[in-house]
Design a protein around this motif. Structure first.
Motif, PDB file in Angstrom:
ATOM      1  N   GLY A  13       0.820  -1.207   0.000  1.00 25.39           N
ATOM      2  CA  GLY A  13       0.000   0.000   0.000  1.00 25.39           C
ATOM      3  C   GLY A  13       0.849   1.249   0.000  1.00 25.39           C
ATOM      4  N   ALA A  14       0.355   2.317  -0.663  1.00 28.46           N
ATOM      5  CA  ALA A  14       1.217   3.484  -0.834  1.00 28.46           C
ATOM      6  C   ALA A  14       0.464   4.794  -1.057  1.00 28.46           C
ATOM      7  N   VAL A  15      -0.874   4.813  -1.050  1.00 28.67           N
ATOM      8  CA  VAL A  15      -1.676   6.006  -1.359  1.00 28.67           C
ATOM      9  C   VAL A  15      -1.197   6.574  -2.707  1.00 28.67           C
ATOM     10  N   SER A  16      -0.826   7.857  -2.777  1.00 27.99           N
ATOM     11  CA  SER A  16      -0.443   8.434  -4.071  1.00 27.99           C
ATOM     12  C   SER A  16       0.927   7.958  -4.544  1.00 27.99           C
ATOM     13  N   ALA A  17       1.718   7.373  -3.630  1.00 29.20           N
ATOM     14  CA  ALA A  17       3.022   6.832  -4.036  1.00 29.20           C
ATOM     15  C   ALA A  17       2.873   5.572  -4.879  1.00 29.20           C
ATOM     16  N   GLY A  18       1.634   5.213  -5.192  1.00 36.82           N
ATOM     17  CA  GLY A  18       1.426   4.189  -6.204  1.00 36.82           C
ATOM     18  C   GLY A  18       2.058   4.572  -7.523  1.00 36.82           C
ATOM     19  N   ALA A  19       2.341   5.871  -7.711  1.00 38.14           N
ATOM     20  CA  ALA A  19       3.049   6.313  -8.919  1.00 38.14           C
ATOM     21  C   ALA A  19       4.428   5.662  -8.994  1.00 38.14           C
ATOM     22  N   TYR A  20       5.090   5.492  -7.830  1.00 39.48           N
ATOM     23  CA  TYR A  20       6.397   4.827  -7.805  1.00 39.48           C
ATOM     24  C   TYR A  20       6.234   3.357  -8.193  1.00 39.48           C
ATOM     25  N   THR A  21       5.258   2.680  -7.578  1.00 40.22           N
ATOM     26  CA  THR A  21       5.007   1.270  -7.896  1.00 40.22           C
ATOM     27  C   THR A  21       4.690   1.096  -9.371  1.00 40.22           C
ATOM     28  N   ALA A  22       3.884   2.017  -9.912  1.00 44.20           N
ATOM     29  CA  ALA A  22       3.526   1.946 -11.332  1.00 44.20           C
ATOM     30  C   ALA A  22       4.769   2.046 -12.210  1.00 44.20           C
ATOM     31  N   GLY A  23       5.708   2.916 -11.838  1.00 38.39           N
ATOM     32  CA  GLY A  23       6.947   3.046 -12.604  1.00 38.39           C
ATOM     33  C   GLY A  23       7.770   1.775 -12.582  1.00 38.39           C
ATOM     34  N   VAL A  24       7.855   1.145 -11.396  1.00 42.51           N
ATOM     35  CA  VAL A  24       8.596  -0.117 -11.279  1.00 42.51           C
ATOM     36  C   VAL A  24       7.972  -1.187 -12.181  1.00 42.51           C
ATOM     37  N   VAL A  25       6.653  -1.341 -12.080  1.00 45.56           N
ATOM     38  CA  VAL A  25       5.968  -2.378 -12.861  1.00 45.56           C
ATOM     39  C   VAL A  25       6.076  -2.098 -14.355  1.00 45.56           C
ATOM     40  N   ASP A  26       5.951  -0.838 -14.731  1.00 40.39           N
ATOM     41  CA  ASP A  26       6.059  -0.467 -16.138  1.00 40.39           C
ATOM     42  C   ASP A  26       7.416  -0.891 -16.704  1.00 40.39           C
ATOM     43  N   TYR A  27       8.483  -0.593 -15.957  1.00 34.12           N
ATOM     44  CA  TYR A  27       9.826  -0.955 -16.443  1.00 34.12           C
ATOM     45  C   TYR A  27      10.003  -2.474 -16.451  1.00 34.12           C
ATOM     46  N   LEU A  28       9.467  -3.154 -15.429  1.00 37.79           N
ATOM     47  CA  LEU A  28       9.596  -4.612 -15.356  1.00 37.79           C
ATOM     48  C   LEU A  28       8.968  -5.275 -16.579  1.00 37.79           C
ATOM     49  N   ILE A  29       7.762  -4.864 -16.928  1.00 40.48           N
ATOM     50  CA  ILE A  29       7.095  -5.454 -18.091  1.00 40.48           C
ATOM     51  C   ILE A  29       7.848  -5.104 -19.372  1.00 40.48           C
ATOM     52  N   GLU A  30       8.303  -3.867 -19.463  1.00 42.22           N
ATOM     53  CA  GLU A  30       9.053  -3.441 -20.647  1.00 42.22           C
ATOM     54  C   GLU A  30      10.334  -4.260 -20.800  1.00 42.22           C
ATOM     55  N   ALA A  31      11.043  -4.499 -19.675  1.00 47.81           N
ATOM     56  CA  ALA A  31      12.280  -5.285 -19.733  1.00 47.81           C
ATOM     57  C   ALA A  31      12.002  -6.721 -20.172  1.00 47.81           C
ATOM     58  N   LEU A  32      10.903  -7.305 -19.681  1.00 53.33           N
ATOM     59  CA  LEU A  32      10.551  -8.662 -20.079  1.00 53.33           C
ATOM     60  C   LEU A  32      10.200  -8.733 -21.559  1.00 53.33           C
ATOM     61  N   LEU A  33       9.487  -7.711 -22.044  1.00 57.75           N
ATOM     62  CA  LEU A  33       9.151  -7.675 -23.476  1.00 57.75           C
ATOM     63  C   LEU A  33      10.398  -7.529 -24.339  1.00 57.75           C
ATOM     64  N   GLU A  34      11.320  -6.662 -23.929  1.00 61.95           N
ATOM     65  CA  GLU A  34      12.581  -6.470 -24.668  1.00 61.95           C
ATOM     66  C   GLU A  34      13.367  -7.775 -24.726  1.00 61.95           C
ATOM     67  N   TRP A  35      13.409  -8.491 -23.616  1.00 65.58           N
ATOM     68  CA  TRP A  35      14.141  -9.750 -23.558  1.00 65.58           C
ATOM     69  C   TRP A  35      13.508 -10.794 -24.479  1.00 65.58           C
ATOM     70  N   GLU A  36      12.164 -10.893 -24.438  1.00 70.43           N
ATOM     71  CA  GLU A  36      11.479 -11.844 -25.316  1.00 70.43           C
ATOM     72  C   GLU A  36      11.741 -11.512 -26.788  1.00 70.43           C
ATOM     73  N   LYS A  37      11.720 -10.236 -27.104  1.00 70.17           N
ATOM     74  CA  LYS A  37      11.975  -9.802 -28.475  1.00 70.17           C
ATOM     75  C   LYS A  37      13.391 -10.165 -28.900  1.00 70.17           C
ATOM     76  N   ALA A  38      14.347  -9.963 -27.998  1.00 73.94           N
ATOM     77  CA  ALA A  38      15.750 -10.271 -28.322  1.00 73.94           C
ATOM     78  C   ALA A  38      15.954 -11.776 -28.514  1.00 73.94           C
ATOM     79  N   LYS A  39      15.283 -12.588 -27.695  1.00 78.46           N
ATOM     80  CA  LYS A  39      15.426 -14.044 -27.820  1.00 78.46           C
ATOM     81  C   LYS A  39      14.902 -14.566 -29.155  1.00 78.46           C
ATOM     82  N   SER A  40      13.911 -13.894 -29.707  1.00 73.99           N
ATOM     83  CA  SER A  40      13.328 -14.348 -30.971  1.00 73.99           C
ATOM     84  C   SER A  40      14.015 -13.772 -32.195  1.00 73.99           C
ATOM     85  N   SER A  41      15.015 -12.916 -31.990  1.00 68.23           N
ATOM     86  CA  SER A  41      15.709 -12.322 -33.129  1.00 68.23           C
ATOM     87  C   SER A  41      16.755 -13.297 -33.674  1.00 68.23           C
TER      88      SER A  41
END
Length: 600
Positions: A13-41
């Motif tokens: 829980g974080a009230v408005s600091a959910g913005a920080y959590t959102a940033g972490v999750v956004d980067y995590l998903i982006e990193a996983l997508l980048e890795w999947e893309k690289a593996k298929s190249s």
């Protein structure tokens, strides 16, 4: 099949600091997508080939909202494209940074201190206007098109949101040993107030102890957001949420799933089985009793591998994202006795909450589990030095400061992304000891068994006594140099004091509206069918009933002065609110141009 490690994500829980959590999750998903893309190249010879699967995500309060949005985001059409993570497209950015701003107006705070909700509801449901939650829900669900989840997401991944159930579930402990022949059957009665929304992404029907989440069905998505709004109903601040459609048997099975199994096996505590169904209850912020549901996430992970003993859980890992990590808190060297009544009340509330957060029995199961646990938390640098304590801008005012300015939320979102980058590359790793400067490949975790020397050279963090290999390779590491820890610096945001004092009239107006409505509610006759209560109410009314002359002067005085008194009370409330806001924001270095001679 490639070696796989499975993940559970816990978002505190974080009230408005959910913005920080959102940033972490956004980067995590982006990193996983980048890795999947690289593996298929075609040119993937130096890309680590193992797999990561997200099995369970869960959260409380702001973390629960992030979890709900993440659940939809992972099945949204276009998620496989990195274009999804541009600011204009990212669901997490739009929800937590833009919030409910109208374009670039930065007016979200104005919306939560207006009084139109009180006028419509004809009652006081919360200190702040909670209508913005409905607007957030609509923004998250608009233009939703379902598609196949990315390969790093389990087909039947689970979502867990915690709630605080104000009604509670009756439970008893038997105190009638060897006295079964007696008519009286003494028990110690209690109530269990933790509650959960447990969802599984499947197209089947609801289960005995979970709710289905089919992202193609609007009704499922709305139900998910009902629980998200329930877990984020901050006590007094935002209005609570009513639930009236869940079968009681389902509620009972859901909570039993998260009680320590030894307690259930012993029959020491027995829940009442025959309450009316559907079960009606009122929900508040899940963080009241369970702000970091890591034990529950661990239980769900283990339930997915029921045949495994604790020592065989090394193919699972848990990440907790906590914008307010408790290990950074320090006790004052001298304890200040809370002698005044209001300080005693605040201390009591804090003590009750802290005790409710203790997980003594649950620690036993965690101590046996072998799987990996790591935490992402705010770390900020200035002049290449780590800033102690105050790392996030949304952390002031008890976590509410992020509502004041979009710049606060933008900063924390960016910081979350940056912290996640370092977390993946340097923290979320597996350590392999060296002997005489050499590591033993036979002791590598299965996900690292197929790594070549070149992969280890590129992705590993080679220290003198150990080698650290990442669980999630971050493709960003190929683009920039890291020596030895990536340090990005962001300008810490601040706002002028005049922005805060400019809210004074609206705060006073809402306070006056609340006082007016509470007065009207107090004058309403209390509906009751109890004859004794009716007689006592009439008796008390007659005791304070003035005579004719007294009533005339009393009514005249009230008519003349009541309005002024209420206005003074509202102005005093606004003054105290501004005083607290200015002090806390100043301590956190979030305010500029503060002048004590300014007129409010």
């Amino acid at each position: 099949m490639k070696a796989t490690i499975r993940l559970g994500l816990t978002m505190a829980g974080a009230v408005s600091a959910g913005a920080y959590t959102a940033g972490v999750v956004d980067y995590l998903i982006e990193a996983l997508l980048e890795w999947e893309k690289a593996k298929s190249s075609p040119d993937n010879k130096d890309i680590p080939p193992h797999q990561v699967k997200i099995d369970v995500i869960g959260g409380t309060s702001a973390g629960g909202i992030v979890a709900a949005i993440m659940a939809l985001m992972l099945r949204r059409k276009g998620i496989e494209s990195l274009e999804s993570f541009k600011k204009s497209n990212s669901m997490l950015y739009r929800t937590w940074v833009e919030l409910v701003d109208d374009g670039n107006q930065d007016n979200s705070f104005l919306k939560i201190i207006t009084s139109d909700d009180i006028g419509r509801d004809k009652d006081v449901l919360s200190l702040l206007n909670s209508d913005f939650m409905a607007e957030l829900e609509e923004r998250a669900l608009v233009d939703y098109e379902e598609s196949k989840a990315p390969s790093f997401v389990s087909e039947d991944f689970e979502v867990l949101l915690t709630l605080s159930n104000l009604r509670g579930i009756p439970a008893e402990v038997d105190f009638n040993s060897d006295q079964e022949h007696r008519k009286e059957h003494p028990t110690h009665s209690m109530r269990y107030h933790k509650m959960y929304g447990h969802f599984k992404t499947a197209k089947a029907q609801d289960g005995d102890d979970y709710l289905k989440l089919d992202p193609t069905k609007e009704v499922d998505n709305r139900r998910l957001f009902d629980f998200a709004k329930g877990t984020s109903a901050f006590p007094l601040g935002f209005k609570n949420r009513q639930f009236s459609e869940l079968p009681y048997g389902f509620v009972l099975k859901t909570i039993k799933k998260f009680i320590h199994p030894e307690i259930l096996k012993s029959n020491l505590m027995n829940f009442k089985e025959d309450l009316p169904s559907p079960f009606e209850f009122t929900a508040l912020d899940g963080g009241v009793f369970n702000n970091e549901p890591f034990v529950e996430i661990e239980r769900l992970l283990k339930a997915r591998k029921p045949e495994a003993v604790d020592a065989a859980m090394d193919d699972y890992a848990m990440i907790m994202i906590d914008p307010f990590p408790s290990f950074q808190e320090t006790d004052a060297s001298e304890y200040e006795q809370p002698r005044l009544i209001h300080k005693s009340f605040l201390a009591l509330f804090g003590a009750l909450r802290n005790q409710a957060m203790m997980k003594e029995a649950d620690m036993l199961s965690l101590s046996k589990a072998k799987f990996k646990r790591n935490m992402v938390f705010p770390v900020r640098y200035e002049n290449k030095k780590k800033v102690p304590g105050n790392a996030i801008a949304c952390g002031a005012l008890g976590g509410f400061s992020g509502f004041l300015s979009r710049s606060f939320r933008e900063h924390d979102y960016k910081l979350g992304r940056d912290n996640c980058l370092n977390f993946l590359q340097y923290i979320f790793t597996i350590r392999y000891e060296k002997k005489d400067g050499i590591f033993d490949r036979s002791k590598f975790h299965p996900i690292h068994q197929e790594w070549t020397d070149k992969m280890i050279e590129i992705w590993g963090n080679n220290q003198r006594d150990a080698l650290y290999l990442p669980i999630i390779p971050d493709m960003e590491k190929l683009k920039i140099e890291h020596k030895p820890y990536n340090v990005h610096e962001f300008n810490f945001p601040s706002i002028p004091a005049a922005r805060i004092t400019g809210f004074s009239d609206l705060i006073a107006a809402r306070a006056l509206t609340i006082i007016d409505m509470m007065e009207k509610n107090s004058e309403r006759p209390s509906p009751t069918k109890d004859p004794l209560e009716k007689r006592v109410s009439q008796y008390v009314e007659n005791m304070f009933k003035p005579n004719g002359i007294t009533k005339f002067f009393s009514d005249t005085g009230v008519w003349l002065f009541k309005g002024r008194i209420k206005k003074s009370m509202a102005e005093m409330a606004a003054k105290q609110a501004l005083h607290w806001m200015l002090i806390d924001l100043s301590k956190k270095q979030l305010i500029t141009d503060f002048n004590e001679d300014s007129q409010i």
